[in-house]
Design a protein around this motif. Structure first.
Motif, mmCIF file in Angstrom:
data_model
loop_
_atom_site.group_PDB
_atom_site.id
_atom_site.type_symbol
_atom_site.label_atom_id
_atom_site.label_comp_id
_atom_site.label_asym_id
_atom_site.label_seq_id
_atom_site.Cartn_x
_atom_site.Cartn_y
_atom_site.Cartn_z
ATOM 1 N N GLY A 128 -17.444 -19.714 -1.571
ATOM 2 C CA GLY A 128 -16.306 -19.504 -2.621
ATOM 3 C C GLY A 128 -15.160 -18.996 -2.455
ATOM 4 O O GLY A 128 -14.413 -19.012 -1.212
ATOM 5 N N TRP A 129 -14.502 -18.251 -3.313
ATOM 6 C CA TRP A 129 -13.282 -17.218 -3.282
ATOM 7 C C TRP A 129 -13.492 -15.759 -3.596
ATOM 8 O O TRP A 129 -14.443 -15.230 -4.381
ATOM 9 C CB TRP A 129 -12.428 -18.098 -4.294
ATOM 10 N N THR A 130 -12.623 -15.149 -2.937
ATOM 11 C CA THR A 130 -12.391 -13.551 -2.906
ATOM 12 C C THR A 130 -11.027 -13.434 -3.741
ATOM 13 O O THR A 130 -10.188 -13.827 -2.909
ATOM 14 C CB THR A 130 -12.510 -12.918 -1.739
ATOM 15 N N THR A 153 -3.613 -18.979 -2.991
ATOM 16 C CA THR A 153 -4.653 -19.438 -2.256
ATOM 17 C C THR A 153 -4.589 -19.291 -0.808
ATOM 18 O O THR A 153 -3.397 -19.590 -0.247
ATOM 19 C CB THR A 153 -5.483 -20.686 -2.635
ATOM 20 N N ARG A 154 -5.587 -18.767 0.085
ATOM 21 C CA ARG A 154 -5.593 -18.950 1.451
ATOM 22 C C ARG A 154 -6.959 -19.335 1.933
ATOM 23 O O ARG A 154 -7.865 -19.313 1.358
ATOM 24 C CB ARG A 154 -5.262 -17.487 1.842
ATOM 25 N N PRO A 173 -17.695 -8.794 -11.666
ATOM 26 C CA PRO A 173 -17.855 -7.375 -10.867
ATOM 27 C C PRO A 173 -16.687 -7.191 -10.030
ATOM 28 O O PRO A 173 -16.102 -8.017 -9.503
ATOM 29 C CB PRO A 173 -19.149 -7.461 -9.960
ATOM 30 N N GLY A 174 -15.881 -6.278 -10.125
ATOM 31 C CA GLY A 174 -14.734 -6.224 -9.409
ATOM 32 C C GLY A 174 -13.357 -6.157 -10.250
ATOM 33 O O GLY A 174 -12.399 -5.976 -9.649
ATOM 34 N N ALA A 199 -15.512 -11.904 -6.564
ATOM 35 C CA ALA A 199 -16.376 -13.048 -6.011
ATOM 36 C C ALA A 199 -16.321 -14.189 -6.931
ATOM 37 O O ALA A 199 -16.690 -14.034 -8.152
ATOM 38 C CB ALA A 199 -17.523 -12.712 -5.557
ATOM 39 N N LEU A 200 -15.679 -15.355 -6.754
ATOM 40 C CA LEU A 200 -15.900 -16.480 -7.537
ATOM 41 C C LEU A 200 -16.418 -17.796 -6.766
ATOM 42 O O LEU A 200 -16.023 -17.846 -5.749
ATOM 43 C CB LEU A 200 -14.296 -16.896 -8.030
#
Length: 370
Positions: A128-130, A153-154, A173-174, A199-200
């Motif tokens: 996924g994505w951070t 986005t990267r 979280p985060g 985290a997504l």
């Protein structure tokens, strides 16, 4: 309906750190919160015109609700148009019935109105994505279930993929939320958001990766139009209080409203307010017709903010010293009107837009002026 609550309820909630949940629920029950949400998701199937009416009338009763600009106007519009089937099914019914709210996060400490300079970044990975970065002056996070976040986005190698839009749960979280102390009386609070490697999942992206600005800009015109509605509602509230006081308060044997030194400035404020309302309704109509409403929405936001400030200022002047007394419930609305002169878009950026796009003049920022 909002008049049953009125300024006493609204200002008590604002001053005591409470929410306007009772008013929100009262508006939700007959479907007013969801008037612009598609019918298949429990909404009224209307447009921004209908939502603008709800926002203005609520503010005119002394209860200007900023979250109406954010949750149904921005988030509802964006998700209804660009959200996946799962996203629409998850979020739109709750937005329509008022059981959930969403916040919107685009502004940053070092970007301001320059949305192309945002530094909050979402990096793609195998799962996924951070998300990492900071957002600033984000309204109503403490009463929202999710946040629409604009991020650069990267890919995994760090190559840019463009700007994208993400749904972030408020309890992710985060994610850290820091209250920004404000000098205005409003139930909706402002926050700084820190995303520390949040985290997504892949399905958190709204619309296409890299298509974030296209999605966001579809929500900005509704935000500006409903922002104008908050302002015109505040202006109507102030004029009503001023006119009533002008009839009730007497000096030298006549109501103070008799004197042109007070009545003429109030009449001028009324004219300016009605002109702003015409532009607001024009902008709403253009948006709902699928026509580019950017010019009209910006003009509506600009003129409504200027008119509302004039209305509240003249209402305070009509009251004299009482205009600043808590009993007469005017001064807090000046602060709200003044805030909306800055947000959701500053008057200077509106003037830039009109100069560049309406008048065809050279761009005055973001590069060479030659």
């Amino acid at each position: 309906m909002a008049a049953d609550f009125g300024p006493e309820y609204f200002l008590s909630a604002a001053r005591n750190g409470q929410k306007t949940d009772e008013l929100w629920a009262a508006l939700a029950e007959p479907g007013f919160l969801g008037v612009s949400i598609p019918e298949e998701y429990g909404g009224g199937g209307g447009g921004i015109t209908e939502l603008t009416a709800v926002v203005e009338e609520t503010a005119a009763a002394g209860c200007p609700l900023v979250m109406l600009m954010v949750s149904p106007a921005i988030c509802g519009t964006v998700l209804a148009r660009f959200g996946s089937t799962a996203q629409r099914e998850t979020w739109l019914p709750g937005l329509a019935d008022g059981s959930i709210k969403m916040a919107f996060a685009v502004t940053e400490p070092d970007a301001g109105s320059n949305t192309h300079a945002i530094t909050t970044t979402a990096t793609c990975g195998p799962d996924g994505w951070t998300l990492r970065g900071t957002k600033y002056y984000i309204s109503g996070v403490d009463e929202a279930a999710g946040i629409l976040v604009v991020a650069a986005t990267r890919d995994e190698s760090g190559q840019p993929l463009g700007t994208s839009l993400f749904i972030v749960p408020v309890d992710a979280p985060g994610l850290q939320k820091t209250l920004i102390p404000m000098e205005i009386a409003a139930p909706e609070k402002q926050f700084t958001l820190h995303f520390d490697d949040v985290a997504l999942p892949p399905e958190a992206v709204v619309g296409d990766v890299g298509g974030g600005f296209r999605s966001v800009f579809q929500g900005l015109n509704p935000e500006r139009i409903t922002g104008a509605a908050v302002e015109t509602g505040i202006g109507r509230y102030a004029l009503e209080q001023a006119a009533r006081y002008g009839l009730e308060r007497s000096v030298w044997g006549a109501p103070i409203g008799t004197h042109q030194g007070l009545s003429h400035p109030l009449a001028a404020a009324k004219i300016e307010l009605e002109l702003a309302r015409l532009m607001m309704w024009k902008a709403a109509g253009l948006h709902d017709a699928g026509v580019d409403a950017s010019e009209a929405a910006n003009m509506a936001k600009y003129s409504a903010a200027e008119a509302a400030l004039r209305c509240v200022d003249q209402a305070i002047q009509m009251h004299g010293g009482n205009g600043l007394a808590s009993e007469y419930a005017l001064a807090p609305y000046w602060g709200l009107a003044r805030l909306l002169r800055i947000a959701p878009v500053s008057r200077e950026m509106v003037l830039n837009h009109v100069a560049q796009h309406s008048l065809g003049l050279p761009k005055s920022y973001g590069g060479s002026r030659s």
